[in-house]
Enzyme design. Structure first.
Site, PDB file in Angstrom:
ATOM      1  N   SER B 125       0.837  -1.202   0.000  1.00  0.00           N
ATOM      2  CA  SER B 125       0.000   0.000   0.000  1.00  0.00           C
ATOM      3  C   SER B 125       0.865   1.242   0.000  1.00  0.00           C
ATOM      4  CB  SER B 125      -0.861  -0.013   1.262  1.00  0.00           C
ATOM      5  OG  SER B 125      -1.408   1.261   1.516  1.00  0.00           O
ATOM      6  N   TYR B 149      -0.690   0.029  10.089  1.00  0.00           N
ATOM      7  CA  TYR B 149      -0.975  -0.683   8.839  1.00  0.00           C
ATOM      8  C   TYR B 149       0.180  -0.499   7.852  1.00  0.00           C
ATOM      9  CZ  TYR B 149      -3.358  -1.584   4.351  1.00  0.00           C
ATOM     10  OH  TYR B 149      -3.701  -2.038   3.105  1.00  0.00           O
ATOM     11  N   LYS B 153       2.723  -3.364   6.393  1.00  0.00           N
ATOM     12  CA  LYS B 153       2.901  -3.599   4.952  1.00  0.00           C
ATOM     13  C   LYS B 153       4.374  -3.434   4.568  1.00  0.00           C
ATOM     14  CE  LYS B 153      -1.238  -4.538   3.265  1.00  0.00           C
ATOM     15  NZ  LYS B 153      -1.502  -5.865   2.663  1.00  0.00           N
TER      16      LYS B 153
END
Lengths: 327, 327
Positions: B125, B149, B153
């Site tokens: 992402s 997050y 990632k």
């Protein structure tokens, strides 16, 4: 203040505790107690002005990290790692210690809770960078490690930044250049020869140079490594914003320039003790390493290393050889 | 060839399997079987030319990843993740799924051994990047995520590159821009409003815009997301060298430009359904996100997205609304 050092039996750890014992304080705050931890029992320093506890355990094993932080140390130096050559040779061991161990330590600190938010100083490495590189690696260059060790250190950096952002602790990661001249016996680090070619000749022994003379690399002395750690432990964390990992300054030289400096300081007879024996495995690892940094951010935050490689050698002779060498 | 999709019940996963069913092959190789996995049972596609097995489990739980790869799928799409808002709200869950789950999957592939070396496509992402940014983020800009997050990632990317380098599998990580227009109901992603402000008005419903009109962001359609995945699955891995993670191309627009495009395509009455209701929590997360990319490397490797936001809206109307909208 209470201090915890993981990896305290290693070369840098031992020098750090020695410096703390001599100072008796860290950043002006008196040290009341230090916990020295490693996989093997670290030696307690002599004549310490503060209480010293030594502990041996595998900090990556369940429950061990929790024990280490139970006394709520104010500053934690996390120097423990499986070195590059070993992490490459034994993937599982490297992952377990460098990745799981680091994460377990971080989680153990978080689990203390109740407002506990120590300064955590993590030694990362320039092995987080991987070729191809620009001529000098700037502070915003990406991390594309070419070793498992570098990968594990880069993951430690990411976790440190996120745990700090979330307020679990107050972390600063410092990417050490190759520490040179490493005292003592060679370890399994692929970078070991950078020190051997200075250390062994100065002690009257032969050293093996496994790479060509034009290999360029960045070094800082063990004395500077301790300076970095102490500065990182006492620096105002607010100055770092969310980017908590810094490339330390160092001296960028070729192997030929290292040897020239050795010749200037110790003469031709000493230099003649370097034997060239190319090793393609080491060369392949070293080719993936950076050569030079523009570590502006660390310098602006007050981190300092040697100005030239002659000083790196002189510090070795002063600190390790009592001022003399085998001519 | 056999295919495994983790996160197959998600929006992108469902579109991917639909595309594969329509094509019957991947990069010219006939598909014999697909395993669709998610935390909840994924729906099996209708009229598939190949066998489809659907499985529900927590792939981060011990032994589950091993079961998924036991049949030695040739291509594995790893789309499973706890989204940004949820990973920020529930740190432990995000760490467990996004970090431990990914690592367990990677280790399960490695454990198969016996020459098994599948292509693994991992959806990363743009949340791996964190402010402050240059005007456009180039391919060598560093990863300083400002969410857990994004951190998880980024760690997945590092592991993917190292596992690929070691020959455990043949991985490619693709950093998806925000997928817009997301069909269906809003999920917990903080980026949800970028889609809502187009999707809801086109369906005759009100949408909430929680950020100012000058917020800039990069988008690609769900159709492009599937294109990226298929291209990543079939690309010659040798073209990527050791740098296995790529920023996908996309359309960089401000919210105002999104709304202008909506007005051009659907008119003022549709645009009037957007209600401004500032939300400081969402704004704070979005401020840490990148606005624009110079994703040269992905483009040179053949990844393609929309040229403008009007096309992004048209694709939504074509693919999701049967060509019509609530004027």
């Amino acid at each position: 203040m209470k201090i915890l050092i993981l990896g305290a039996a290693g070369m840098v750890g031992r020098k750090l505790i020695q410096r703390l014992v001599e100072a008796g304080n860290l950043g002006g705050r008196e040290i009341s107690r230090a916990i020295l931890h490693d996989i093997a029992q670290p030696l307690a320093p002599q004549l310490s002005p503060f209480a010293v506890e030594t502990l041996a355990s595998d900090f990556s094993a369940g429950g061990e990290a929790e024990k280490l932080v139970a006394s709520r140390p104010d500053v934690i130096f996390h120097l423990a790692a499986v070195v590059s050559g070993e992490a490459e040779a034994d993937f599982d061991k490297g992952s377990r210690i460098n990745l799981d161990g680091t994460r377990r330590l971080f989680d153990a600190i978080r689990a203390v809770g109740d407002g506990y938010r120590p300064r955590l100083v993590f030694t990362s490495s320039i092995a987080v960078f991987g070729a191809p590189f620009p001529e000098a690696i700037g502070d915003e260059f990406f991390l594309t490690p070419l070793t498992s060790y570098g990968t594990q250190k880069a993951i430690g950096e990411l976790l440190l930044a996120d745990y700090t952002r979330r307020g679990f602790f107050d972390g600063i990661g410092i990417r050490l250049p190759t520490i040179c001249v490493r005292p003592g016996k060679p370890n399994m680090a692929a970078s070991g020869f950078f020190s051997s070619i200075i250390r062994e000749p100065l002690s009257g022994e032969e050293a093996v140079l496994p790479v060509p003379d034009d290999v360029r690399h960045t070094h800082a002395s063990p004395r500077s490594a301790v300076d970095f750690l102490i500065h990182a432990a006492t620096l105002d964390g607010a100055k770092l914003d969310a980017r908590r990992n810094l490339t330390m300054p160092g001296v960028s030289v070729t192997v030929a320039e290292q040897i020239d400096a050795l010749r200037r300081i110790a003469g031709d007879r000493v230099v003649a003790r370097i034997r060239r024996e190319p090793d393609s495995t080491i060369m392949k690892i070293v080719e993936g390493w950076p050569r030079r940094f523009d570590s502006r951010r660390a310098k602006s935050l007050g981190f300092q290393a040697e100005e030239n490689f002659d000083d790196v050698i002189r510090i070795h002779i002063e600190d390790e050889l009592g001022g003399a060498f085998a001519a």
